[in-house]
Design a protein around this motif. Structure first.
Motif, short mmCIF file in Angstrom:
data_model
loop_
_atom_site.label_atom_id
_atom_site.label_comp_id
_atom_site.label_asym_id
_atom_site.label_seq_id
_atom_site.Cartn_x
_atom_site.Cartn_y
_atom_site.Cartn_z
N SER A 118 0.82 -1.21 0.00
CA SER A 118 0.00 0.00 0.00
C SER A 118 0.85 1.27 0.00
N TYR A 119 0.18 2.37 -0.33
CA TYR A 119 0.82 3.68 -0.39
C TYR A 119 -0.11 4.71 0.23
N ASP A 120 0.46 5.63 1.01
CA ASP A 120 -0.30 6.78 1.50
C ASP A 120 -0.34 7.81 0.38
N ASN A 136 4.33 2.07 2.11
CA ASN A 136 4.27 1.47 3.44
C ASN A 136 4.89 0.08 3.38
N THR A 149 -8.28 0.78 5.32
CA THR A 149 -7.76 1.73 4.35
C THR A 149 -8.40 3.08 4.64
N LYS A 153 -4.40 7.32 4.28
CA LYS A 153 -3.38 6.33 4.64
C LYS A 153 -3.72 4.99 3.99
N SER A 154 -2.72 4.42 3.32
CA SER A 154 -2.88 3.12 2.65
C SER A 154 -4.00 3.15 1.62
N HIS A 157 -3.63 0.60 -2.99
CA HIS A 157 -3.09 -0.69 -2.58
C HIS A 157 -3.32 -1.77 -3.63
#
Length: 234
Positions: A118-120, A136, A149, A153-154, A157
């Motif tokens: 995942s990515y913020d 992340n 999710t 944040k996150s 994904h």
């Protein structure tokens, strides 16, 4: 309680699944921005944790012996406040990198082993189809574990199943192009920099480039055989 509750769920709460819906609808009726309240989100996550494969009619033994290795999508129900669904993932199958704009998602592994990358989201998708994100560490969810999710944040994904895996999702609110919540898919991210305070594996700033849904990603619609919850099911 908001009057919309009666339009979406039964009067009597008869299962863990209905309890989760009731809680989400209660929060949504009182405060449209409730997903910014960490205590409220944790309350819903705990409720989702109690939803079982049996509640949803997803029996593990019926899938693990199946020869056909396609991803099955089951629509559990939906209304203006939420969408609920189940993905049945064969071993080594993947859901491509995608986002959930302005949404909070509760994901529970009903059974199996799921890897999440995942990515913020730092900057949303611009007019050139690019977004900025921060990576992340990869996580693994096993049976009965829940991941959240968040809006910030996150939120971008991808899922990878390491064995036959069933994932129950509640999306709050649903995807809706007209209200600025389309689903974007992304190609493999490009690194910009690594944090000086963390290892590069833990934190990287990346460019996320919007892409078409990959040709290799296909789902087959499955039949919902779980609790009758009084929500719309196509």
């Amino acid at each position: 309680w908001n009057v919309r509750v009666s339009e979406c769920i039964k009067e009597m709460i008869k299962s863990h699944l209905e309890s989760a819906i009731r809680l989400v609808r209660n929060y949504a009726g009182k405060n449209p921005g409730w997903t910014q309240d960490s205590a409220a989100v944790l309350n819903v996550a705990e409720c989702v944790r109690k939803v079982s494969a049996e509640d949803l009619g997803v029996i593990q033994s019926e899938y693990v012996s199946r020869r056909d290795r396609y991803i099955e999508y089951i629509n559990v129900g939906e209304c203006e406040d939420l969408t609920m669904c189940v993905f049945i993932l064969p071993p080594l199958s993947r859901i491509p990198l995608h986002d959930h704009p302005q949404m909070t998602v509760f994901s529970k592994v009903l059974w199996g082993d799921l890897e999440i990358e995942s990515y913020d989201l730092i900057k949303p998708v611009d007019t050139f189809g690019r977004a900025l994100g921060k990576s992340n560490p990869k996580t693994r969810l096993k049976t009965a574990e829940v991941a959240v999710t968040y809006r910030d944040k996150s939120n971008v994904h991808t899922f990878l199943a390491h064995e036959w895996t069933a994932v129950f999702d509640i999306l709050v609110p649903p995807y809706d192009v007209a209200h600025g919540r389309p689903c974007h898919y992304f190609s493999d991210p490009s690194n910009i920099s690594s944090s000086t305070n963390q290892s590069s594996e833990d934190s990287k700033t990346v460019v996320l480039r919007e892409a078409a849904c990959p040709d290799w990603f296909h789902t087959v619609r499955g039949e919902y055989r779980g609790s009758n919850i009084g929500l719309n099911v196509d």
